[in-house]
Design a protein around this motif. Structure first.
Motif, PDB file in Angstrom:
ATOM      1  N   GLY A  10     -33.006  16.295  10.061  1.00 38.20           N
ATOM      2  CA  GLY A  10     -32.894  15.025  10.768  1.00 38.20           C
ATOM      3  C   GLY A  10     -31.439  14.670  11.025  1.00 38.20           C
ATOM      4  N   ARG A  11     -31.196  13.401  11.385  1.00 33.70           N
ATOM      5  CA  ARG A  11     -29.838  12.941  11.703  1.00 33.70           C
ATOM      6  C   ARG A  11     -29.062  12.645  10.434  1.00 33.70           C
ATOM      7  NH1 ARG A  11     -30.568   8.172  15.868  1.00 33.70           N
ATOM      8  NH2 ARG A  11     -32.736   8.146  15.336  1.00 33.70           N
ATOM      9  N   LYS A  12     -27.772  12.797  10.580  1.00 36.08           N
ATOM     10  CA  LYS A  12     -26.897  12.436   9.472  1.00 36.08           C
ATOM     11  C   LYS A  12     -26.614  10.944   9.543  1.00 36.08           C
ATOM     12  CE  LYS A  12     -24.478  16.804   9.177  1.00 36.08           C
ATOM     13  NZ  LYS A  12     -23.182  17.467   9.239  1.00 36.08           N
ATOM     14  N   ASN A  13     -26.482  10.332   8.415  1.00 37.49           N
ATOM     15  CA  ASN A  13     -26.095   8.925   8.380  1.00 37.49           C
ATOM     16  C   ASN A  13     -24.601   8.833   8.596  1.00 37.49           C
ATOM     17  OD1 ASN A  13     -28.633   7.948   7.947  1.00 37.49           O
ATOM     18  ND2 ASN A  13     -28.440   7.940   5.721  1.00 37.49           N
ATOM     19  N   ASN A  14     -24.214   8.134   9.663  1.00 38.00           N
ATOM     20  CA  ASN A  14     -22.808   7.938   9.961  1.00 38.00           C
ATOM     21  C   ASN A  14     -22.512   6.454   9.808  1.00 38.00           C
ATOM     22  OD1 ASN A  14     -20.232   7.908  10.892  1.00 38.00           O
ATOM     23  ND2 ASN A  14     -20.656   8.995  12.815  1.00 38.00           N
ATOM     24  N   PRO A  15     -21.893   6.048   8.707  1.00 41.03           N
ATOM     25  CA  PRO A  15     -21.654   4.624   8.479  1.00 41.03           C
ATOM     26  C   PRO A  15     -20.723   4.022   9.517  1.00 41.03           C
ATOM     27  CG  PRO A  15     -20.577   5.936   6.782  1.00 41.03           C
ATOM     28  CD  PRO A  15     -21.385   6.873   7.617  1.00 41.03           C
ATOM     29  N   ASP A  16     -19.807   4.813  10.081  1.00 42.86           N
ATOM     30  CA  ASP A  16     -18.902   4.287  11.096  1.00 42.86           C
ATOM     31  C   ASP A  16     -19.653   3.920  12.364  1.00 42.86           C
ATOM     32  OD1 ASP A  16     -16.769   4.587   9.402  1.00 42.86           O
ATOM     33  OD2 ASP A  16     -16.247   6.578  10.173  1.00 42.86           O
ATOM     34  N   LYS A  17     -20.643   4.720  12.743  1.00 44.76           N
ATOM     35  CA  LYS A  17     -21.426   4.450  13.947  1.00 44.76           C
ATOM     36  C   LYS A  17     -22.221   3.159  13.783  1.00 44.76           C
ATOM     37  CE  LYS A  17     -24.609   6.532  17.199  1.00 44.76           C
ATOM     38  NZ  LYS A  17     -25.406   7.690  17.536  1.00 44.76           N
ATOM     39  N   HIS A  18     -22.835   2.967  12.651  1.00 45.27           N
ATOM     40  CA  HIS A  18     -23.612   1.745  12.399  1.00 45.27           C
ATOM     41  C   HIS A  18     -22.698   0.525  12.399  1.00 45.27           C
ATOM     42  CE1 HIS A  18     -26.706  -0.872  10.872  1.00 45.27           C
ATOM     43  NE2 HIS A  18     -25.921  -1.224   9.861  1.00 45.27           N
ATOM     44  N   ASN A  19     -21.537   0.643  11.819  1.00 46.32           N
ATOM     45  CA  ASN A  19     -20.598  -0.463  11.753  1.00 46.32           C
ATOM     46  C   ASN A  19     -20.088  -0.838  13.148  1.00 46.32           C
ATOM     47  OD1 ASN A  19     -18.995  -2.434  10.699  1.00 46.32           O
ATOM     48  ND2 ASN A  19     -17.411  -1.054   9.947  1.00 46.32           N
ATOM     49  N   SER A  20     -19.826   0.145  14.004  1.00 51.08           N
ATOM     50  CA  SER A  20     -19.338  -0.155  15.351  1.00 51.08           C
ATOM     51  C   SER A  20     -20.435  -0.804  16.185  1.00 51.08           C
ATOM     52  CB  SER A  20     -18.823   1.106  16.039  1.00 51.08           C
ATOM     53  OG  SER A  20     -19.883   2.006  16.286  1.00 51.08           O
ATOM     54  N   GLN A  21     -21.689  -0.422  15.990  1.00 51.89           N
ATOM     55  CA  GLN A  21     -22.786  -1.051  16.712  1.00 51.89           C
ATOM     56  C   GLN A  21     -22.929  -2.509  16.288  1.00 51.89           C
ATOM     57  OE1 GLN A  21     -26.132   1.436  15.913  1.00 51.89           O
ATOM     58  NE2 GLN A  21     -25.713   2.814  17.622  1.00 51.89           N
ATOM     59  N   THR A  22     -22.813  -2.789  15.008  1.00 49.92           N
ATOM     60  CA  THR A  22     -22.902  -4.157  14.514  1.00 49.92           C
ATOM     61  C   THR A  22     -21.752  -4.988  15.071  1.00 49.92           C
ATOM     62  OG1 THR A  22     -23.879  -3.325  12.478  1.00 49.92           O
ATOM     63  CG2 THR A  22     -23.048  -5.569  12.441  1.00 49.92           C
ATOM     64  N   HIS A  23     -20.564  -4.413  15.118  1.00 43.53           N
ATOM     65  CA  HIS A  23     -19.402  -5.105  15.653  1.00 43.53           C
ATOM     66  C   HIS A  23     -19.611  -5.428  17.133  1.00 43.53           C
ATOM     67  CE1 HIS A  23     -15.248  -6.315  15.962  1.00 43.53           C
ATOM     68  NE2 HIS A  23     -15.059  -5.473  16.970  1.00 43.53           N
ATOM     69  N   VAL A  25     -22.470  -5.831  18.729  1.00 48.46           N
ATOM     70  CA  VAL A  25     -23.496  -6.868  18.836  1.00 48.46           C
ATOM     71  C   VAL A  25     -22.890  -8.237  18.536  1.00 48.46           C
ATOM     72  CG1 VAL A  25     -25.616  -7.745  17.798  1.00 48.46           C
ATOM     73  CG2 VAL A  25     -25.412  -5.326  18.370  1.00 48.46           C
ATOM     74  N   ASN A  26     -22.045  -8.333  17.522  1.00 49.32           N
ATOM     75  CA  ASN A  26     -21.406  -9.604  17.184  1.00 49.32           C
ATOM     76  C   ASN A  26     -20.505 -10.099  18.324  1.00 49.32           C
ATOM     77  OD1 ASN A  26     -22.652  -9.826  14.735  1.00 49.32           O
ATOM     78  ND2 ASN A  26     -20.994  -8.842  13.607  1.00 49.32           N
ATOM     79  N   ILE A  27     -19.765  -9.184  18.946  1.00 47.61           N
ATOM     80  CA  ILE A  27     -18.918  -9.565  20.072  1.00 47.61           C
ATOM     81  C   ILE A  27     -19.774 -10.039  21.240  1.00 47.61           C
ATOM     82  CG2 ILE A  27     -17.347  -8.649  21.838  1.00 47.61           C
ATOM     83  CD1 ILE A  27     -16.066  -6.960  19.654  1.00 47.61           C
ATOM     84  N   MET A  28     -20.896  -9.363  21.496  1.00 47.68           N
ATOM     85  CA  MET A  28     -21.781  -9.760  22.591  1.00 47.68           C
ATOM     86  C   MET A  28     -22.365 -11.148  22.326  1.00 47.68           C
ATOM     87  SD  MET A  28     -23.632  -6.118  23.422  1.00 47.68           S
ATOM     88  CE  MET A  28     -24.914  -6.867  24.369  1.00 47.68           C
ATOM     89  N   LYS A  29     -22.716 -11.431  21.090  1.00 42.99           N
ATOM     90  CA  LYS A  29     -23.238 -12.759  20.757  1.00 42.99           C
ATOM     91  C   LYS A  29     -22.173 -13.819  20.985  1.00 42.99           C
ATOM     92  CE  LYS A  29     -26.566 -11.448  17.207  1.00 42.99           C
ATOM     93  NZ  LYS A  29     -26.894 -11.539  15.771  1.00 42.99           N
ATOM     94  N   LEU A  30     -20.938 -13.529  20.615  1.00 39.91           N
ATOM     95  CA  LEU A  30     -19.841 -14.469  20.807  1.00 39.91           C
ATOM     96  C   LEU A  30     -19.611 -14.740  22.286  1.00 39.91           C
ATOM     97  CD1 LEU A  30     -17.377 -16.065  19.702  1.00 39.91           C
ATOM     98  CD2 LEU A  30     -16.075 -13.953  20.024  1.00 39.91           C
ATOM     99  N   TRP A  31     -19.518 -13.700  23.106  1.00 45.55           N
ATOM    100  CA  TRP A  31     -19.264 -13.881  24.530  1.00 45.55           C
ATOM    101  C   TRP A  31     -20.424 -14.569  25.227  1.00 45.55           C
ATOM    102  CZ3 TRP A  31     -14.846 -14.099  26.734  1.00 45.55           C
ATOM    103  CH2 TRP A  31     -13.763 -13.403  26.186  1.00 45.55           C
ATOM    104  N   THR A  32     -21.637 -14.285  24.807  1.00 49.63           N
ATOM    105  CA  THR A  32     -22.798 -14.941  25.406  1.00 49.63           C
ATOM    106  C   THR A  32     -22.764 -16.435  25.137  1.00 49.63           C
ATOM    107  OG1 THR A  32     -24.103 -12.928  25.118  1.00 49.63           O
ATOM    108  CG2 THR A  32     -25.310 -14.955  25.508  1.00 49.63           C
ATOM    109  N   SER A  33     -22.462 -16.825  23.923  1.00 41.88           N
ATOM    110  CA  SER A  33     -22.418 -18.249  23.603  1.00 41.88           C
ATOM    111  C   SER A  33     -21.243 -18.933  24.319  1.00 41.88           C
ATOM    112  CB  SER A  33     -22.326 -18.474  22.094  1.00 41.88           C
ATOM    113  OG  SER A  33     -21.139 -17.917  21.586  1.00 41.88           O
ATOM    114  N   LEU A  34     -20.090 -18.261  24.418  1.00 46.05           N
ATOM    115  CA  LEU A  34     -18.958 -18.834  25.146  1.00 46.05           C
ATOM    116  C   LEU A  34     -19.271 -18.987  26.629  1.00 46.05           C
ATOM    117  CD1 LEU A  34     -15.900 -17.012  23.536  1.00 46.05           C
ATOM    118  CD2 LEU A  34     -16.493 -19.433  23.369  1.00 46.05           C
TER     119      LEU A  34
END
Length: 100
Positions: A10-23, A25-34
């Motif tokens: 299966g796929r390898k767990n890449n913690p950096d990839k998950h962290n960048s996706q979360t980051h 999403v957070n930026i998109m939420k910020l810009w959407t609200s602004l």
């Protein structure tokens, strides 16, 4: 066989990839609200700038029978006449400048 490292299926767990996706999403939420806040403020400002009917913009009916030539002397969109001696009034042929 026991000496070889086991391969993970299966796929390898890449913690950096998950962290960048979360980051992201957070930026998109910020810009959407602004963006929503900005649009709401813009709509409220534009709504307050709407022209209100003043006594100057109200026109009256022309009393009398205008000729075909009178019907060609139209008022402006702001119900103003070029001639000082004329008043904007409405009749069967539209808003015309009628002599006082």
């Amino acid at each position: 066989m026991s000496g070889l490292p086991k391969q993970r299926l299966g796929r390898k767990n890449n913690p950096d990839k998950h962290n960048s996706q979360t980051h992201t999403v957070n930026i998109m939420k910020l810009w959407t609200s602004l963006l929503m806040t900005f649009l709401c403020m813009l709509m409220s400002v534009l709504g307050g700038m709407k022209d209100k009917a003043d006594d100057d913009t109200l026109i009256e009916e022309c009393w009398g029978n205008p000729t075909a030539r009178d019907c060609t002397n139209k008022c402006s969109r702001t119900f103003k006449c070029v001639s000082i001696n004329s008043t904007c009034c409405w009749t069967y042929c539209g808003n015309i400048c009628w002599k006082n």
